[in-house]
Design a protein around this motif. Structure first.
Motif, PDB file in Angstrom:
ATOM      1  N   CYS A   1       0.849  -1.201   0.000  1.00 60.21           N
ATOM      2  CA  CYS A   1       0.000   0.000   0.000  1.00 60.21           C
ATOM      3  C   CYS A   1       0.885   1.251   0.000  1.00 60.21           C
ATOM      4  O   CYS A   1       0.656   2.182  -0.771  1.00 60.21           O
TER       5      CYS A   1
ATOM      6  N   GLY B   1       2.518   1.724  -3.361  1.00 55.87           N
ATOM      7  CA  GLY B   1       1.591   2.244  -4.364  1.00 55.87           C
ATOM      8  C   GLY B   1       1.399   3.748  -4.255  1.00 55.87           C
ATOM      9  O   GLY B   1       1.336   4.454  -5.272  1.00 55.87           O
TER      10      GLY B   1
ATOM     11  N   LYS C   1       2.588   6.489  -7.153  1.00 49.45           N
ATOM     12  CA  LYS C   1       1.604   7.426  -7.707  1.00 49.45           C
ATOM     13  C   LYS C   1       2.082   8.872  -7.580  1.00 49.45           C
ATOM     14  O   LYS C   1       2.057   9.622  -8.548  1.00 49.45           O
TER      15      LYS C   1
ATOM     16  N   LYS D   1      -6.882   6.497  -4.299  1.00 50.31           N
ATOM     17  CA  LYS D   1      -6.348   5.140  -4.169  1.00 50.31           C
ATOM     18  C   LYS D   1      -7.039   4.372  -3.033  1.00 50.31           C
ATOM     19  O   LYS D   1      -6.754   3.189  -2.821  1.00 50.31           O
TER      20      LYS D   1
END
Length: 85
Positions: free
Chosen positions: A16, A19, A23, A61
């Protein structure tokens, strides 16, 4: 250039955090380092990028995020429950 500390909720594993980093670090003039165990991100921005737009990227997200007042940060960390996969 400006920097801020973010409290990020809803992360369930180190992927997580990765990610979120991928981004935001893909955006020009933005660098973030996310710590999954602590549930925080340190954001450094050069240029005119607004904090609100970066927070929106994290919310999209699926995470909860807020800017942390560094003077309150120590007391806030004690009340956060750890989540596990």
């Amino acid at each position: 250039m400006w920097t801020t500390k973010l409290k990020i909720g809803g992360m369930t594993c180190p992927s997580c955090a990765d990610g979120i980093e991928k981004k935001l670090n893909a955006l020009e003039g933005v660098e973030i380092k996310v710590s999954y165990p602590e549930g925080i991100g340190i954001l450094a921005v050069t240029g005119e990028t607004r904090l609100e737009s970066l927070l929106e990227h994290i919310v999209q997200k699926g995470y909860q995020v807020k800017e942390v007042d560094n003077k309150k940060a120590e007391s806030d960390e004690c009340s956060v429950s750890t989540r596990c996969c």
